[in-house]
Design a protein around this motif. Sequence first.
Motif, PDB file in Angstrom:
ATOM      1  N   ARG A  56      -9.893   6.216  16.172  1.00 31.32           N
ATOM      2  CA  ARG A  56      -8.996   5.693  16.272  1.00 31.32           C
ATOM      3  C   ARG A  56      -9.089   4.501  15.325  1.00 31.32           C
ATOM      4  O   ARG A  56      -8.211   3.853  13.879  1.00 31.32           O
ATOM      5  CB  ARG A  56     -10.522   3.896  17.012  1.00 31.32           C
ATOM      6  N   ALA A  57     -10.185   4.952  13.808  1.00 30.01           N
ATOM      7  CA  ALA A  57      -9.912   4.271  12.026  1.00 30.01           C
ATOM      8  C   ALA A  57      -8.056   5.037  11.879  1.00 30.01           C
ATOM      9  O   ALA A  57      -7.897   5.099  11.367  1.00 30.01           O
ATOM     10  CB  ALA A  57     -10.698   4.902  11.780  1.00 30.01           C
ATOM     11  N   VAL A  58      -8.601   6.696  12.031  1.00 29.01           N
ATOM     12  CA  VAL A  58      -7.183   7.113  11.604  1.00 29.01           C
ATOM     13  C   VAL A  58      -5.451   6.715  12.410  1.00 29.01           C
ATOM     14  O   VAL A  58      -5.109   6.932  11.683  1.00 29.01           O
ATOM     15  CB  VAL A  58      -7.416   8.705  12.207  1.00 29.01           C
ATOM     16  N   SER A  59      -5.452   6.727  13.515  1.00 28.94           N
ATOM     17  CA  SER A  59      -4.769   5.715  14.241  1.00 28.94           C
ATOM     18  C   SER A  59      -4.610   4.542  13.531  1.00 28.94           C
ATOM     19  O   SER A  59      -3.260   4.602  13.197  1.00 28.94           O
ATOM     20  CB  SER A  59      -5.580   5.481  16.201  1.00 28.94           C
ATOM     21  N   GLU A  60      -5.228   4.000  13.534  1.00 33.22           N
ATOM     22  CA  GLU A  60      -5.124   2.392  12.576  1.00 33.22           C
ATOM     23  C   GLU A  60      -4.234   3.122  11.059  1.00 33.22           C
ATOM     24  O   GLU A  60      -3.479   2.010  10.712  1.00 33.22           O
ATOM     25  CB  GLU A  60      -6.387   1.703  12.802  1.00 33.22           C
ATOM     26  N   ALA A  61      -5.187   3.659  10.645  1.00 35.59           N
ATOM     27  CA  ALA A  61      -4.364   4.102   9.218  1.00 35.59           C
ATOM     28  C   ALA A  61      -2.710   4.814   8.771  1.00 35.59           C
ATOM     29  O   ALA A  61      -2.358   4.028   8.027  1.00 35.59           O
ATOM     30  CB  ALA A  61      -5.228   4.940   8.774  1.00 35.59           C
ATOM     31  N   THR A  62      -2.708   4.929  10.497  1.00 37.31           N
ATOM     32  CA  THR A  62      -1.692   6.066  10.493  1.00 37.31           C
ATOM     33  C   THR A  62      -0.502   4.987  10.884  1.00 37.31           C
ATOM     34  O   THR A  62       0.490   4.664  10.295  1.00 37.31           O
ATOM     35  CB  THR A  62      -1.382   7.052  11.727  1.00 37.31           C
ATOM     36  N   ARG A  63      -0.819   3.504  11.636  1.00 45.13           N
ATOM     37  CA  ARG A  63      -0.290   2.422  12.016  1.00 45.13           C
ATOM     38  C   ARG A  63       0.131   1.844  10.448  1.00 45.13           C
ATOM     39  O   ARG A  63       1.522   1.498  10.653  1.00 45.13           O
ATOM     40  CB  ARG A  63      -0.466   1.994  13.293  1.00 45.13           C
ATOM     41  N   LEU A  64      -0.771   1.205   9.941  1.00 49.60           N
ATOM     42  CA  LEU A  64       0.010   0.734   8.804  1.00 49.60           C
ATOM     43  C   LEU A  64       0.929   1.180   7.618  1.00 49.60           C
ATOM     44  O   LEU A  64       1.725   1.024   7.030  1.00 49.60           O
ATOM     45  CB  LEU A  64      -1.496   0.401   8.094  1.00 49.60           C
ATOM     46  N   ALA A  65       0.378   2.627   7.785  1.00 53.92           N
ATOM     47  CA  ALA A  65       1.058   4.163   7.298  1.00 53.92           C
ATOM     48  C   ALA A  65       2.622   4.315   7.533  1.00 53.92           C
ATOM     49  O   ALA A  65       3.296   4.073   6.509  1.00 53.92           O
ATOM     50  CB  ALA A  65       0.653   5.332   6.553  1.00 53.92           C
ATOM     51  N   GLN A  66       2.629   3.617   8.625  1.00 51.15           N
ATOM     52  CA  GLN A  66       4.391   3.981   9.267  1.00 51.15           C
ATOM     53  C   GLN A  66       5.252   2.517   8.985  1.00 51.15           C
ATOM     54  O   GLN A  66       6.075   2.968   9.103  1.00 51.15           O
ATOM     55  CB  GLN A  66       3.764   3.732  10.488  1.00 51.15           C
ATOM     56  N   ALA A  67       4.188   1.694   8.930  1.00 51.26           N
ATOM     57  CA  ALA A  67       5.235   0.059   9.021  1.00 51.26           C
ATOM     58  C   ALA A  67       5.494   0.126   7.350  1.00 51.26           C
ATOM     59  O   ALA A  67       6.228  -0.850   6.716  1.00 51.26           O
ATOM     60  CB  ALA A  67       3.908  -1.038   9.376  1.00 51.26           C
ATOM     61  N   TYR A 106       0.826  -1.070   0.211  1.00 54.50           N
ATOM     62  CA  TYR A 106      -0.008   0.310   0.333  1.00 54.50           C
ATOM     63  C   TYR A 106       0.530   1.245  -0.442  1.00 54.50           C
ATOM     64  O   TYR A 106       1.487   0.704   0.915  1.00 54.50           O
ATOM     65  CB  TYR A 106      -0.873   0.426   1.571  1.00 54.50           C
ATOM     66  N   LYS A 107       0.687   2.263  -1.283  1.00 57.33           N
ATOM     67  CA  LYS A 107       1.450   3.589  -1.003  1.00 57.33           C
ATOM     68  C   LYS A 107       0.954   4.342  -0.662  1.00 57.33           C
ATOM     69  O   LYS A 107       1.061   5.439  -0.475  1.00 57.33           O
ATOM     70  CB  LYS A 107       2.239   3.489  -2.335  1.00 57.33           C
ATOM     71  N   ALA A 108      -1.507   4.207  -1.029  1.00 56.08           N
ATOM     72  CA  ALA A 108      -1.950   5.372  -0.451  1.00 56.08           C
ATOM     73  C   ALA A 108      -2.598   4.978   0.328  1.00 56.08           C
ATOM     74  O   ALA A 108      -3.736   3.983  -0.291  1.00 56.08           O
ATOM     75  CB  ALA A 108      -1.968   6.152  -2.404  1.00 56.08           C
ATOM     76  N   ILE A 109      -3.170   5.469   1.544  1.00 59.56           N
ATOM     77  CA  ILE A 109      -4.381   5.075   2.073  1.00 59.56           C
ATOM     78  C   ILE A 109      -5.219   6.014   2.840  1.00 59.56           C
ATOM     79  O   ILE A 109      -4.713   7.358   3.076  1.00 59.56           O
ATOM     80  CB  ILE A 109      -3.721   4.592   3.595  1.00 59.56           C
ATOM     81  N   VAL A 110      -6.886   5.817   2.547  1.00 58.45           N
ATOM     82  CA  VAL A 110      -7.583   6.620   2.577  1.00 58.45           C
ATOM     83  C   VAL A 110      -8.440   6.595   3.880  1.00 58.45           C
ATOM     84  O   VAL A 110      -8.824   5.027   4.460  1.00 58.45           O
ATOM     85  CB  VAL A 110      -8.305   7.091   1.407  1.00 58.45           C
ATOM     86  N   VAL A 111      -8.374   7.312   4.942  1.00 57.42           N
ATOM     87  CA  VAL A 111      -9.460   7.290   5.797  1.00 57.42           C
ATOM     88  C   VAL A 111      -9.813   8.738   6.196  1.00 57.42           C
ATOM     89  O   VAL A 111      -9.745   9.646   5.479  1.00 57.42           O
ATOM     90  CB  VAL A 111      -8.296   6.964   6.800  1.00 57.42           C
ATOM     91  N   GLY A 112     -11.382   8.170   6.248  1.00 54.85           N
ATOM     92  CA  GLY A 112     -11.708   9.251   6.935  1.00 54.85           C
ATOM     93  C   GLY A 112     -12.223   9.697   8.263  1.00 54.85           C
ATOM     94  O   GLY A 112     -12.084   8.589   9.234  1.00 54.85           O
ATOM     95  N   THR A 113     -13.079  11.513   8.374  1.00 54.23           N
ATOM     96  CA  THR A 113     -12.668  11.299   9.915  1.00 54.23           C
ATOM     97  C   THR A 113     -14.378  12.372   9.575  1.00 54.23           C
ATOM     98  O   THR A 113     -14.056  13.096   8.836  1.00 54.23           O
ATOM     99  CB  THR A 113     -11.633  12.086  10.632  1.00 54.23           C
ATOM    100  N   ASP A 114     -14.623  12.233  10.641  1.00 53.40           N
ATOM    101  CA  ASP A 114     -15.850  13.077  11.436  1.00 53.40           C
ATOM    102  C   ASP A 114     -15.315  14.148  12.185  1.00 53.40           C
ATOM    103  O   ASP A 114     -15.727  14.756  13.007  1.00 53.40           O
ATOM    104  CB  ASP A 114     -17.087  12.639  11.610  1.00 53.40           C
ATOM    105  N   GLY A 115     -14.183  13.571  13.392  1.00 58.50           N
ATOM    106  CA  GLY A 115     -13.893  13.705  14.126  1.00 58.50           C
ATOM    107  C   GLY A 115     -14.401  13.821  15.999  1.00 58.50           C
ATOM    108  O   GLY A 115     -13.566  13.491  16.697  1.00 58.50           O
ATOM    109  N   GLY A 119       5.104   2.434   4.990  1.00 62.41           N
ATOM    110  CA  GLY A 119       5.910   3.289   4.361  1.00 62.41           C
ATOM    111  C   GLY A 119       4.664   4.404   3.106  1.00 62.41           C
ATOM    112  O   GLY A 119       5.296   4.500   2.319  1.00 62.41           O
ATOM    113  N   ALA A 120       3.419   4.108   3.436  1.00 63.37           N
ATOM    114  CA  ALA A 120       2.047   4.579   3.180  1.00 63.37           C
ATOM    115  C   ALA A 120       1.817   6.475   3.132  1.00 63.37           C
ATOM    116  O   ALA A 120       2.636   6.750   4.094  1.00 63.37           O
ATOM    117  CB  ALA A 120       1.151   3.706   2.447  1.00 63.37           C
ATOM    118  N   THR A 121       1.744   7.174   2.417  1.00 67.89           N
ATOM    119  CA  THR A 121       1.183   7.921   2.785  1.00 67.89           C
ATOM    120  C   THR A 121      -0.541   7.822   3.494  1.00 67.89           C
ATOM    121  O   THR A 121      -1.190   7.512   2.728  1.00 67.89           O
ATOM    122  CB  THR A 121       1.430   9.211   0.963  1.00 67.89           C
ATOM    123  N   VAL A 122      -0.717   9.153   4.410  1.00 66.61           N
ATOM    124  CA  VAL A 122      -2.555   8.695   4.547  1.00 66.61           C
ATOM    125  C   VAL A 122      -3.037  10.181   3.875  1.00 66.61           C
ATOM    126  O   VAL A 122      -3.031  11.556   3.700  1.00 66.61           O
ATOM    127  CB  VAL A 122      -2.618   8.646   6.450  1.00 66.61           C
TER     128      VAL A 122
END
Length: 155
Positions: free
Chosen positions: A17-28, A2-11, A30-33
């Motif tokens: 929690r979804a943003v946190s999971e997307a960030t964790r995956l991107a970190q592992a 995965y090079k690009a990961i899209v995550v939605g947020t309404d605050g 090397g993807a862009t969120v």
Amino acid sequence: MYKAIVVGTDGSDTAKRAVSEATRLAQALGATVHVVSAFEPVRGARIAGAPEGAAKIWAVAPDANVQAIVDGAAVSVRTDGVEVKTHTVTGDPADALVEVAEREHAELIVVGNQGMHGVRRVLGSVPTKVARRAGLGCSVLIVSTDPERDGTEAA
């Protein structure tokens, strides 16, 4: 992978929690969120019958609260050392996620499971709509957002 990961947020806490999971995956990986939030335009912001050029000038700007939400999420992603881009989109949240994923050639959309139970599951929640609409080549990860399930509090 995965090079690009899209995550939605309404605050909300569940979206965080979804943003946190997307960030964790991107970190592992090397993807862009790509953090996305959708909003409905303010009624009456466009003037009926206005010339096309004027319509562009009077185009609805993202609500300040929506911009603050995506900016806040972006700060938390950057803090973890992950590249992030923000998107505010007018319209339905599920459509916004799929639209950004297609435009950015994302391979993964991450959403929380909020609304996946009861009547909303039958009528259509954001995760259900995204799973149905995501194009070929784009996976969907539905994150458990129940803090009691894993014993942690939402960030």
